[in-house]
Design an enzyme around this catalytic site. Sequence first.
Site, PDB file in Angstrom:
ATOM      1  N   HIS A   1       0.833  -1.206   0.000  1.00 67.24           N
ATOM      2  CA  HIS A   1       0.000   0.000   0.000  1.00 67.24           C
ATOM      3  C   HIS A   1       0.869   1.258   0.000  1.00 67.24           C
ATOM      4  O   HIS A   1       0.679   2.173  -0.795  1.00 67.24           O
ATOM      5  CB  HIS A   1      -0.890   0.022   1.253  1.00 67.24           C
ATOM      6  CG  HIS A   1      -2.006  -0.976   1.193  1.00 67.24           C
ATOM      7  ND1 HIS A   1      -3.318  -0.634   1.274  1.00 67.24           N
ATOM      8  CD2 HIS A   1      -1.992  -2.327   1.030  1.00 67.24           C
ATOM      9  CE1 HIS A   1      -4.077  -1.712   1.178  1.00 67.24           C
ATOM     10  NE2 HIS A   1      -3.285  -2.763   1.044  1.00 67.24           N
TER      11      HIS A   1
ATOM     12  N   ASP B   1      -5.412   6.109   1.908  1.00 71.73           N
ATOM     13  CA  ASP B   1      -5.400   4.670   1.632  1.00 71.73           C
ATOM     14  C   ASP B   1      -6.847   4.200   1.491  1.00 71.73           C
ATOM     15  O   ASP B   1      -7.760   4.783   2.091  1.00 71.73           O
ATOM     16  CB  ASP B   1      -4.743   3.946   2.807  1.00 71.73           C
ATOM     17  CG  ASP B   1      -4.511   2.480   2.498  1.00 71.73           C
ATOM     18  OD1 ASP B   1      -3.423   2.173   1.995  1.00 71.73           O
ATOM     19  OD2 ASP B   1      -5.424   1.639   2.734  1.00 71.73           O
TER      20      ASP B   1
HETATM   21  N1  UPG Z   1       8.212  -8.542  -2.064  1.00 70.40           N
HETATM   22  C1  UPG Z   1       9.569  -8.660  -2.185  1.00 70.40           C
HETATM   23  N2  UPG Z   1      10.157  -9.769  -1.677  1.00 70.40           N
HETATM   24  C2  UPG Z   1       9.480 -10.776  -1.062  1.00 70.40           C
HETATM   25  C3  UPG Z   1       8.077 -10.654  -0.961  1.00 70.40           C
HETATM   26  C4  UPG Z   1       7.479  -9.530  -1.485  1.00 70.40           C
HETATM   27  O1  UPG Z   1      10.240  -7.780  -2.732  1.00 70.40           O
HETATM   28  O2  UPG Z   1      10.096 -11.757  -0.637  1.00 70.40           O
HETATM   29  C5  UPG Z   1       7.573  -7.317  -2.587  1.00 70.40           C
HETATM   30  C6  UPG Z   1       6.978  -7.509  -3.956  1.00 70.40           C
HETATM   31  O3  UPG Z   1       7.952  -7.271  -4.956  1.00 70.40           O
HETATM   32  C7  UPG Z   1       5.838  -6.499  -3.964  1.00 70.40           C
HETATM   33  C8  UPG Z   1       5.444  -6.405  -2.499  1.00 70.40           C
HETATM   34  O4  UPG Z   1       6.499  -6.953  -1.749  1.00 70.40           O
HETATM   35  O5  UPG Z   1       6.330  -5.237  -4.384  1.00 70.40           O
HETATM   36  C9  UPG Z   1       4.196  -7.212  -2.198  1.00 70.40           C
HETATM   37  O6  UPG Z   1       3.085  -6.538  -2.687  1.00 70.40           O
HETATM   38  P1  UPG Z   1       1.791  -7.316  -3.196  1.00 70.40           P
HETATM   39  O7  UPG Z   1       2.149  -8.280  -4.228  1.00 70.40           O
HETATM   40  O8  UPG Z   1       0.768  -6.307  -3.588  1.00 70.40           O
HETATM   41  O9  UPG Z   1       1.330  -8.183  -1.957  1.00 70.40           O
HETATM   42  P2  UPG Z   1       0.893  -7.789  -0.444  1.00 70.40           P
HETATM   43  O10 UPG Z   1       2.003  -7.217   0.291  1.00 70.40           O
HETATM   44  O11 UPG Z   1       0.273  -9.019   0.083  1.00 70.40           O
HETATM   45  O12 UPG Z   1      -0.212  -6.641  -0.724  1.00 70.40           O
HETATM   46  C10 UPG Z   1      -1.434  -6.278  -0.134  1.00 70.40           C
HETATM   47  C11 UPG Z   1      -2.567  -7.323  -0.297  1.00 70.40           C
HETATM   48  C12 UPG Z   1      -2.778  -7.642  -1.771  1.00 70.40           C
HETATM   49  C13 UPG Z   1      -3.159  -6.355  -2.505  1.00 70.40           C
HETATM   50  C14 UPG Z   1      -2.052  -5.327  -2.293  1.00 70.40           C
HETATM   51  C15 UPG Z   1      -2.394  -3.979  -2.912  1.00 70.40           C
HETATM   52  O13 UPG Z   1      -2.236  -8.504   0.422  1.00 70.40           O
HETATM   53  O14 UPG Z   1      -3.788  -8.624  -1.919  1.00 70.40           O
HETATM   54  O15 UPG Z   1      -3.345  -6.594  -3.881  1.00 70.40           O
HETATM   55  O16 UPG Z   1      -1.835  -5.114  -0.903  1.00 70.40           O
HETATM   56  O17 UPG Z   1      -3.565  -3.450  -2.357  1.00 70.40           O
END
Ligand code: UPG
Length: 486
Positions: free
Chosen positions: A19, A119
């Site tokens: 977010h 948000d």
């Molecule tokens: N990431 C890393 N390394 C890891 C794991 C994650 O770099 O080992 C990063 C990834 O590249 C991304 C972010 O972390 O940039 C993860 O974001 P996202 O894929 O959107 O997942 P969540 O953190 O789970 O995001 C929350 C919600 C999801 C929603 C998103 C946007 O769980 O369902 O789509 O927010 O609202």
Amino acid sequence: MAAPPTPTLVLLPEWGAGHLMSMLESCKRLLLRGGRAFSITLLVMRPPTAQATSQVEEHVRREAASGLDIRFHRLPAVDPPADAAGVEDFIARYIQLHAPHVRDAVAGMPCPVAALVLDLFAAPMVDVARGLGVPSYVFMSSTGAMLALMLHLPVLHRVVTVGFDELDGELHVPGLPPVPPECLPCPVVDKKSPNYTWFLRLGGSFMDATGIIANTADGLEPGPLAAVADGRAVPGRPAPPVYPVGPVLSLGSSASKKDSSSEPPHQCVAWLDAQPPASVVFLCFGSMGWFEPAQVVEITAALERCGHRFLWVLRGPPSSKSGAGAPDGSEHPTDASLEELLPEGFLRRTEGKGLVWPTWAPQKEILAHPAVGGFVTHGGWNSVLESLWHGIPMAPWPLYAEQHLNAFELVADMGVAVPLKVDRKRDNFVEATELERAVRCLMGEEGRKAREKAAEMRDVCRKAVENGGSSDAALQRLSEALHDGA
Ligand code: UPG
């Protein structure tokens, strides 16, 4: 005569990386697009977990050194609700408890406030903005499809008189193919749950915002975005203007790391360097994804049987799954012991063919690597956008939040993913045979269509953010609206 003070854009992001980063990055682009006519003030809530706190602090440190006019305003701490009925109920209530502090912070800004950017979970604070005579924008960090659903939910609530989980048939979400009820986002499934009530309320608040900034692009989700714009999502009442400014990916740090000769590549990247092009399936499940031991066993069996090269980010269980200590489930040990997590001999048997990485991985760099040919993802929207940015097809394995709807959209609407059957009644369990099938399909001939579609979407994404592209034009419109005080 002294120049008038530069107006500031006040941001209130949720603390999760998915977010915070996309909101901040969008507003940075806006700042640059608008000729730095604004500054950015980020309101920082104290995150409810230690891990989220350290991630937020890391972002604050990095952005403070970015050279852009970004300031940080820490809001007074509030006590987290102790009796939350679920993750979304917790997040929305915790954020809402900050409303008086947000009001004080905005009212006390030493310069004019151009707008308050909220948000999606903070959307009810459009009332705070209105009370202060400040324009308010909701930042939609998820999909246009989720936006259409949230705006349309009051209609579905009225027309579908039974629980969505009892519904025999499909749901009509404007702009999407008919949605099977099992593909609804987690917080929306149970009409009696407080999580659901929040989603009804949040969607209602979106309608009262001055505008909605969305991390998507016209060409990526034309159906849902058109349905919001032409009034099908909310019949009888025009929705606020939507500004699809995405995909907004924070790619800067990974790109500069690659160029820097002084820094050795990350171990995952070094391993990928030794693999043939498009030969590796990458498995990673977002900032919160983790699996029970029984599920880990199924994944190992699938990977061994299908024989494809793999890079698997396997994080151990959170120290407290959903208890008061970790309401968003994000407390993971920093380094899970792989020997404890994996069946005996798995690492030895897959040596050279696979790499299991036990902690945070450089996902963006990994997806940018030519050795990666497919992505098994939880389907968080940032992960999806990062994958599409590099034209990588996916097999979505939804785990929580709105990810089931994302998976449906990726497979049934966008065609950039192959389906993977998850058992929602068993905590989204996937059998080894099913995962093996999906990985073979993703990496083989059967996945050709999804690969071609993903490559098409790569071009759509890149064109959208180019000078004069649809997302660049949306940024321009947004910048003009802010100048006009709308
Ligand atoms: N990431 C890393 N390394 C890891 C794991 C994650 O770099 O080992 C990063 C990834 O590249 C991304 C972010 O972390 O940039 C993860 O974001 P996202 O894929 O959107 O997942 P969540 O953190 O789970 O995001 C929350 C919600 C999801 C929603 C998103 C946007 O769980 O369902 O789509 O927010 O609202």
